[in-house]
Design an enzyme around this catalytic site. Structure first.
Site, mmCIF file in Angstrom:
data_model
loop_
_atom_site.group_PDB
_atom_site.id
_atom_site.type_symbol
_atom_site.label_atom_id
_atom_site.label_comp_id
_atom_site.label_asym_id
_atom_site.label_seq_id
_atom_site.Cartn_x
_atom_site.Cartn_y
_atom_site.Cartn_z
ATOM 1 N N SER A 3 60.323 54.658 15.288
ATOM 2 C CA SER A 3 59.603 54.735 16.555
ATOM 3 C C SER A 3 60.357 53.117 17.255
ATOM 4 O O SER A 3 60.085 53.331 18.348
ATOM 5 C CB SER A 3 58.991 54.677 16.417
ATOM 6 O OG SER A 3 57.542 54.496 15.916
ATOM 7 N N ASP A 42 50.434 49.615 21.746
ATOM 8 C CA ASP A 42 49.777 50.958 21.017
ATOM 9 C C ASP A 42 49.336 50.875 19.484
ATOM 10 O O ASP A 42 49.320 49.569 19.388
ATOM 11 C CB ASP A 42 50.629 52.353 20.983
ATOM 12 C CG ASP A 42 51.675 52.604 20.557
ATOM 13 O OD1 ASP A 42 51.984 51.383 19.483
ATOM 14 O OD2 ASP A 42 52.499 53.053 20.340
ATOM 15 N N HIS A 94 52.802 50.309 17.909
ATOM 16 C CA HIS A 94 53.328 49.968 18.497
ATOM 17 C C HIS A 94 54.073 48.156 18.657
ATOM 18 O O HIS A 94 52.682 48.306 19.944
ATOM 19 C CB HIS A 94 54.722 50.612 19.018
ATOM 20 C CG HIS A 94 55.413 51.661 18.367
ATOM 21 N ND1 HIS A 94 54.152 52.377 18.587
ATOM 22 C CD2 HIS A 94 56.384 52.133 16.974
ATOM 23 C CE1 HIS A 94 54.808 54.042 17.847
ATOM 24 N NE2 HIS A 94 55.222 53.561 17.604
#
Length: 373
Positions: A42, A338, A341
């Site tokens: 991600s 977040d 990340h």
């Protein structure tokens, strides 16, 4: 019948001339700045998970709020703006961001600037990230590159395609974090495995599997590799919240496992540079770079190095960024977007150091020097 065959042959030749003229052979402008074929999780996913039945998605607001190319709309990137891969591509002169492999509007022409295979939740091991249901493991991502590789042969012809892949293309790979966080350290999935395999044995298992995957990419003509090591996982807001720590504290075990993995990865990279003829593996020392930004965050213009800009609960570290989540007023003042990340502001610092920095964070050379080999 002979006349029909001649007409068919003439049509094929005509279409081939148009095809090659538009998409490949002899079109130096299309090939000039090379391509990025991006693999990983991600941290560099550009939207592949949008097209999977997965719990790991970032295709809702306010994700992407600062991504100018989409007008501030979510794209599936797990940050408020650009990923490290996006920023590297921009600085290397790519006219487009490498398109997600699963993008429905994917066209053959796009692959000459690169393709993004990364997937939120994906890891080195195929079992990693199963809590999210669907995700693309490294093995699957390489399967998809194999498909792309065949398309490039069709576009450019075998000889030019091989030269393009070997000399003009780079292969950034950012993977391994999920193997620790969402495999070994995830109690509901890994309690059984953790009873029978030690952390050292698990890390060794990752190195063996990753070596096989990198060797497979080499067999597909990849020669210029950028291998990111694992960041200080114990310093992300999610881990701090899970362990009820303050903003300036980090969790020991995830960081210890990351450092252990990184030490073995450095040895692996040194070995690959010696044994795989013609290949160059650049090790991106993301761990030390991120730790530098966290430790000296005020020097880099950040006010917070431990809280998530967008999230819920203590330090914003409980739930991913979603509509209704609390969001900071100035995204550029937060290292983390977040619970997991970095923000675009942090990604920009990291990317610039990897592109043009010295040997503290890239070995044996930086990305721009790798590109120019």
């Amino acid at each position: 019948m002979a006349t029909d065959n001649c007409n068919i042959a003439a049509s094929v030749i005509f279409l081939t001339i148009i095809y090659l003229g538009l998409f490949g052979k002899g079109n130096d402008e299309e090939l000039e700045n090379g391509a990025l074929f991006i693999f990983g999780d991600s941290l560099v996913d550009a939207g592949n998970n949008n097209y999977l039945p997965t719990l790991s998605k970032a295709n809702v607001r306010p994700n992407g709020i600062d991504f100018k190319a989409s007008g501030g709309n979510p794209t599936g990137r797990f940050t408020n703006g650009r990923t490290i891969g996006d920023i590297v591509g921009e600085n290397l002169g790519l006219p487009y961001y490498p398109v997600p492999f699963l993008e429905p509007n994917f066209t053959s022409k796009n692959i000459l600037h690169g393709v993004n295979y990364a997937s939120g939740g994906g890891g080195i091991l195929n079992a990693t990230g199963s809590i999210f249901i669907k995700r693309l493991s490294m093995d699957t991502q390489i399967d998809y590159f194999n498909i792309t590789r065949k398309h490039i042969d069709e576009l450019l012809g075998t000889t030019q395609a091989r030269e393009f892949i070997m000399k003009k293309s780079m292969f950034p790979i950012v993977v391994g974090s999920n193997d620790i966080l969402n495999n070994y350290l995830l109690p509901i999935l890994s309690a059984g495995e953790r009873k029978v395999i030690s952390p050292d044995a698990f890390i060794a298992k990752l190195h063996i599997k990753f070596y096989q995957q990198l060797s497979r990419l080499y067999q597909l003509d990849a020669r210029k590799f950028i291998i990111g090591n694992i960041a200080p996982l114990g310093c992300i807001p999610y881990q701090k919240t899970l362990n009820q720590l303050g903003e300036l504290q980090c969790v020991g075990l995830p960081n210890k496992m990351a450092r252990h993995y990184n030490a073995g990865l450095k040895t692996l990279v040194l070995d690959l540079n010696k044994t795989l003829h013609g290949a160059t593996f650049v090790l991106a020392n993301v761990y030390d770079l991120v730790m530098e930004v966290i430790t000296n965050h005020e020097k880099y213009g950040f006010e917070s190095a431990g809280s998530a800009c967008c999230g819920n609960g203590q330090l914003g570290g409980i739930m991913p960024c979603r509509p209704g989540s609390s969001m900071c007023l100035d995204r550029d003042k937060y290292v983390f977007w977040d619970p997991y990340h970095p923000s675009e502001a942090a990604n920009l610092i990291i990317a610039n150091q990897l592109l043009d920095g010295d040997g503290n964070y890239t070995f044996p050379m930086n990305i721009r020097k790798l590109r120019d080999l």
